[in-house]
Scaffold this motif. Structure first.
Motif, PDB file in Angstrom:
ATOM      1  N   ALA A 119     -11.689 -40.787  29.507  1.00  0.00           N
ATOM      2  CA  ALA A 119     -12.821 -40.764  29.332  1.00  0.00           C
ATOM      3  C   ALA A 119     -13.483 -39.013  29.775  1.00  0.00           C
ATOM      4  N   GLN A 140     -10.216 -47.560  34.741  1.00  0.00           N
ATOM      5  CA  GLN A 140     -10.036 -49.180  34.533  1.00  0.00           C
ATOM      6  C   GLN A 140      -9.808 -49.355  33.109  1.00  0.00           C
ATOM      7  N   ILE A 141      -9.866 -48.670  31.941  1.00  0.00           N
ATOM      8  CA  ILE A 141      -9.134 -48.925  30.431  1.00  0.00           C
ATOM      9  C   ILE A 141      -8.129 -49.014  30.593  1.00  0.00           C
ATOM     10  N   GLU A 178     -12.719 -42.866  37.050  1.00  0.00           N
ATOM     11  CA  GLU A 178     -12.752 -44.364  37.198  1.00  0.00           C
ATOM     12  C   GLU A 178     -12.247 -45.175  35.989  1.00  0.00           C
ATOM     13  N   LEU A 179     -13.602 -45.109  34.372  1.00  0.00           N
ATOM     14  CA  LEU A 179     -13.761 -44.819  33.351  1.00  0.00           C
ATOM     15  C   LEU A 179     -12.132 -45.630  32.689  1.00  0.00           C
ATOM     16  N   SER A 180     -11.909 -43.810  32.987  1.00  0.00           N
ATOM     17  CA  SER A 180     -10.161 -44.209  32.377  1.00  0.00           C
ATOM     18  C   SER A 180      -9.397 -45.058  33.208  1.00  0.00           C
ATOM     19  N   THR A 228     -20.515 -35.869  36.538  1.00  0.00           N
ATOM     20  CA  THR A 228     -20.546 -36.888  36.665  1.00  0.00           C
ATOM     21  C   THR A 228     -18.881 -37.340  36.132  1.00  0.00           C
ATOM     22  N   LEU A 273     -17.275 -40.767  37.403  1.00  0.00           N
ATOM     23  CA  LEU A 273     -17.219 -41.467  36.726  1.00  0.00           C
ATOM     24  C   LEU A 273     -17.153 -41.419  35.552  1.00  0.00           C
ATOM     25  N   TRP A 274     -16.323 -40.646  35.027  1.00  0.00           N
ATOM     26  CA  TRP A 274     -15.392 -40.685  33.822  1.00  0.00           C
ATOM     27  C   TRP A 274     -13.835 -41.002  34.014  1.00  0.00           C
TER      28      TRP A 274
END
Length: 164
Positions: free
Chosen positions: A89, A119-120, A115-117, A109, A112-113
């Protein structure tokens, strides 16, 4: 973040293969017709999936493709990564010190992005082709959502209402 057609079509084709194979090779023309994906595009994707060891080809009359592993052992993340689809992300390259800002720093950010990557990737690594074929995926986010909502702290006027 958007998943391109490369990743989506690779997963769709593998799910089709897992659904229709039943131990026999499936032609790309059959997958193309059922999934409404261009045959030439499928040929490109399956070349990558074969190199990644996710499918194997069978030549000759009645030939086509088979899964190289069981549907239970084939992860969605493997399919997406096999067709060179990045699961991230951030605009930055992962695992590098430089960021996406003009001065090569990381934006506020970035974490944040990043960690989102992760998690995906974790989610897609936890889902198998068999999970998709047997429709065991739908509802998992809803279950997680409920737990997350229950753990969220109260906001605004909610604290007073929660105290009552």
């Amino acid at each position: 973040m958007r998943l391109s057609t490369k990743g989506r079509y690779a997963v769709m084709a593998l799910v089709d293969l897992a659904t229709h194979s039943q131990g026999r090779p499936v032609s790309l023309a059959d997958i193309s017709g059922r999934q409404e994906i261009s045959l030439s595009y499928l040929e490109q994707l399956f070349a990558k999936l074969r190199r990644a060891g996710l499918v194997k080809s069978v030549r000759g009359p009645g030939g086509g493709y088979l899964l190289a592993r069981t549907a239970e052992d084939t992860r969605i993340a493997d399919a997406i990564l096999a067709v060179d689809e990045p699961i991230r992300a951030t605009r930055c390259q992962p695992n590098t010190a430089t960021g996406c800002q003009s001065d090569k720093s990381r934006c506020l950010t970035h974490d944040l992005w990043e960690e989102l990557s992760r998690q995906i990737h974790l989610f897609l690594s936890s889902v198998s082709l068999a999970d998709v074929v047997e429709r065991r995926v739908l509802g998992t986010a809803h279950k997680m959502d409920g737990a997350a909502v229950a753990e969220m702290p109260a906001r605004n006027g909610d604290a007073a209402a929660a105290a009552e």
